[in-house]
Design an enzyme around this catalytic site. Structure first.
Site, short mmCIF file in Angstrom:
data_model
loop_
_atom_site.label_atom_id
_atom_site.label_comp_id
_atom_site.label_asym_id
_atom_site.label_seq_id
_atom_site.Cartn_x
_atom_site.Cartn_y
_atom_site.Cartn_z
N VAL A 25 0.84 -1.19 0.00
CA VAL A 25 0.00 0.00 0.00
C VAL A 25 0.87 1.25 0.00
CG1 VAL A 25 -1.56 1.36 1.45
CG2 VAL A 25 -2.05 -1.04 1.03
N GLU A 48 -2.48 -2.74 -2.87
CA GLU A 48 -3.86 -3.25 -2.81
C GLU A 48 -4.82 -2.12 -3.15
OE1 GLU A 48 -6.70 -5.51 0.38
OE2 GLU A 48 -5.76 -3.64 0.98
N GLN A 93 -3.44 -5.91 -7.50
CA GLN A 93 -4.01 -6.63 -6.36
C GLN A 93 -5.29 -5.96 -5.90
OE1 GLN A 93 -2.72 -6.54 -2.17
NE2 GLN A 93 -2.29 -8.72 -2.41
N CYS A 122 -4.17 -9.66 4.22
CA CYS A 122 -4.05 -8.43 5.01
C CYS A 122 -4.73 -8.60 6.37
CB CYS A 122 -4.65 -7.24 4.27
SG CYS A 122 -4.42 -5.72 5.18
N LYS A 161 -2.95 -14.01 -2.80
CA LYS A 161 -1.83 -13.95 -1.86
C LYS A 161 -2.39 -14.20 -0.47
CE LYS A 161 1.79 -10.77 -0.23
NZ LYS A 161 1.23 -10.07 0.94
N HIS A 189 2.69 -15.72 2.13
CA HIS A 189 3.47 -15.05 3.18
C HIS A 189 3.47 -16.02 4.37
CE1 HIS A 189 3.76 -11.34 6.09
NE2 HIS A 189 4.77 -12.17 6.21
N GLY A 222 10.40 -13.16 3.43
CA GLY A 222 11.82 -13.40 3.72
C GLY A 222 12.68 -12.16 3.81
C1 FNR Z 1 2.66 -4.66 2.87
N1 FNR Z 1 2.06 -5.90 2.60
C2 FNR Z 1 0.96 -5.97 1.78
N2 FNR Z 1 0.45 -7.17 1.40
C3 FNR Z 1 -0.56 -7.26 0.52
O1 FNR Z 1 -0.97 -8.36 0.17
N3 FNR Z 1 -1.12 -6.11 0.02
C4 FNR Z 1 -0.69 -4.87 0.37
O2 FNR Z 1 -1.20 -3.86 -0.14
C5 FNR Z 1 0.36 -4.77 1.30
N4 FNR Z 1 0.84 -3.55 1.74
C6 FNR Z 1 2.02 -3.48 2.43
C7 FNR Z 1 2.62 -2.24 2.66
C8 FNR Z 1 3.85 -2.17 3.27
C9 FNR Z 1 4.51 -0.82 3.47
C10 FNR Z 1 4.50 -3.36 3.70
C11 FNR Z 1 5.85 -3.30 4.37
C12 FNR Z 1 3.89 -4.57 3.52
C13 FNR Z 1 2.71 -7.15 3.01
C14 FNR Z 1 3.81 -7.51 2.02
O3 FNR Z 1 3.34 -7.67 0.70
C15 FNR Z 1 4.52 -8.82 2.44
O4 FNR Z 1 3.59 -9.86 2.48
C16 FNR Z 1 5.19 -8.73 3.81
O5 FNR Z 1 5.84 -7.50 4.00
C17 FNR Z 1 6.20 -9.87 3.98
O6 FNR Z 1 7.17 -9.86 2.94
P1 FNR Z 1 8.66 -9.29 3.16
O7 FNR Z 1 8.52 -7.86 3.64
O8 FNR Z 1 9.29 -10.12 4.22
O9 FNR Z 1 9.35 -9.40 1.85
#
Ligand code: FNR
Length: 345
Positions: A25, A48, A93, A122, A161, A189, A222
């Protein structure tokens, strides 16, 4: 296979053996997605986007910027902006709890993007209350209805996801049901709805999912261990997955996708700002993304100066790109795009 189906299947996005920018986001807007592609990401996910917000938008081709814009009907702000450069690699997404709404949005953007993903991970209150995100993990019938309707009515691939459950067996049961809808891949995740980034990622569960499914599994979660390019393949091996999706490491330094090694943060910020200017990104979104890159550097004198910035030009000036920004903005104004001159918070 007939000639047409062969051509169509060739055009379809493949999720096998890919390194992917995760949905984030406010972070996953057009400048960041293009930057990730430049650095080497194979596929980029949008932030998203909530279905009913999308449904209140109108599609406009922006000839000056070379983009396709979905603009909020009430105030003209950009809900989603995309361009030709990412067309065959961008996945949108959706945040949704309703099959019909999800399909209406997907139909609106089907010709402009490469794939549609449904957010089923989420854990935020806003999503859960609306029956979206991780709420869908606990309503598999509804989740399946959404995915099935999308798969059956779209010509582009559909993915979802998810997060995992404590129980590996429950997780395997769920992913098999989701796979049965005909989705093209599944991003996992490796944390539960209740777990936070500081908790270890359940790579072993992702491995079991990878073994159990025949569609590509995209391992996610990761970032704590992904500090350089070679860590991506280590994470992939640990999860036994087909592909890897990266969020937080890319949020702080998008050049993690570069095979040749990461770039200096100032270089990354400059590359990012060039796209922000070229695609008339809003000052507030640009500032947010740069802030997330700077992190503790916001405490430095330069960081403090940055925090006072309110316009794109002021932000750019800190990285000696003020003139570039001014010229580009004048060019856009002369061509009839005034841009949003809103100030950053
Ligand atoms: C997210 N994440 C996330 N997931 C998702 O499905 N839709 C989204 O819009 C968001 N938004 C979002 C914003 C920010 C600033 C962060 C840090 C994370 C979760 C993200 O896609 C991911 O699943 C997790 O951060 C774990 O992956 P990493 O960070 O370990 O690579």
């Amino acid at each position: 296979m007939t000639k047409t189906t062969l051509v169509e299947s060739k055009k379809r996005l493949s999720y096998e053996n890919k390194v992917i920018l995760a949905p984030m986001v406010r972070v996953g807007t057009l400048p960041m997605r293009l930057l990730a592609l430049d650095y080497g990401a194979d596929i980029v996910y949008s932030e998203e986007l909530i279905d009913w917000k999308f449904l209140k938008s109108v599609r406009r081709v922006n000839d000056v910027l070379g983009t396709v814009d979905f603009l909020d009907l009430s105030d003209g702000t950009v809900v989603f902006r995309t361009c030709e450069k990412e067309k065959d690699r961008v996945v949108v997404q959706l945040g949704t709890s309703d099959p019909v709404r999800a399909l209406s949005v997907a139909k609106l953007i089907e010709n402009d993007v490469a794939g549609i993903d449904v957010n089923m991970g989420c854990p935020k209150e806003f999503s859960l209350k609306g029956g979206m995100g991780a709420a869908l993990l606990f309503q598999p019938e509804k989740a399946k209805n959404i995915l099935s309707l999308l798969v059956q009515n779209l010509k582009i691939p559909v993915t979802c996801k998810i997060r995992v459950f404590e129980s590996v067996d429950d997780t395997l049961k769920l992913v098999k049901e989701l796979e049965s809808t005909g989705i093209s891949a599944i991003a996992v995740h490796g944390r539960t709805k209740a777990e936070r980034p500081q908790h270890p990622n359940r790579c072993e569960t992702i491995r079991k999912i990878s073994e159990a499914l025949s569609i590509p599994v995209i391992a996610n979660g990761g970032s704590r261990e992904i500090e350089k390019y070679s860590d991506i393949s280590k994470f992939k091996e640990e999860c036994g997955s087909s592909s890897v999706m990266i969020a937080r490491t890319a949020e702080t330094n998008c050049s993690i996708f570069r095979k040749r090694g990461m770039k200096d943060l100032d270089e990354v910020i400059k590359d990012y700002l060039k796209y922000a200017v070229d695609y008339d990104n809003s000052p507030s979104n640009t500032k947010y993304c740069v802030q997330n890159m700077l992190r503790e550097l916001q405490e430095t004198p330069r960081g403090k100066k940055f925090l006072e910035c309110q316009t794109l030009e002021q932000i750019c000036a800190i990285w000696n790109m003020g003139d570039y920004c001014r010229k580009k903005q004048l060019e856009y104004q002369s061509k009839g795009i005034l841009g949003r001159r809103e100030v950053a918070p």
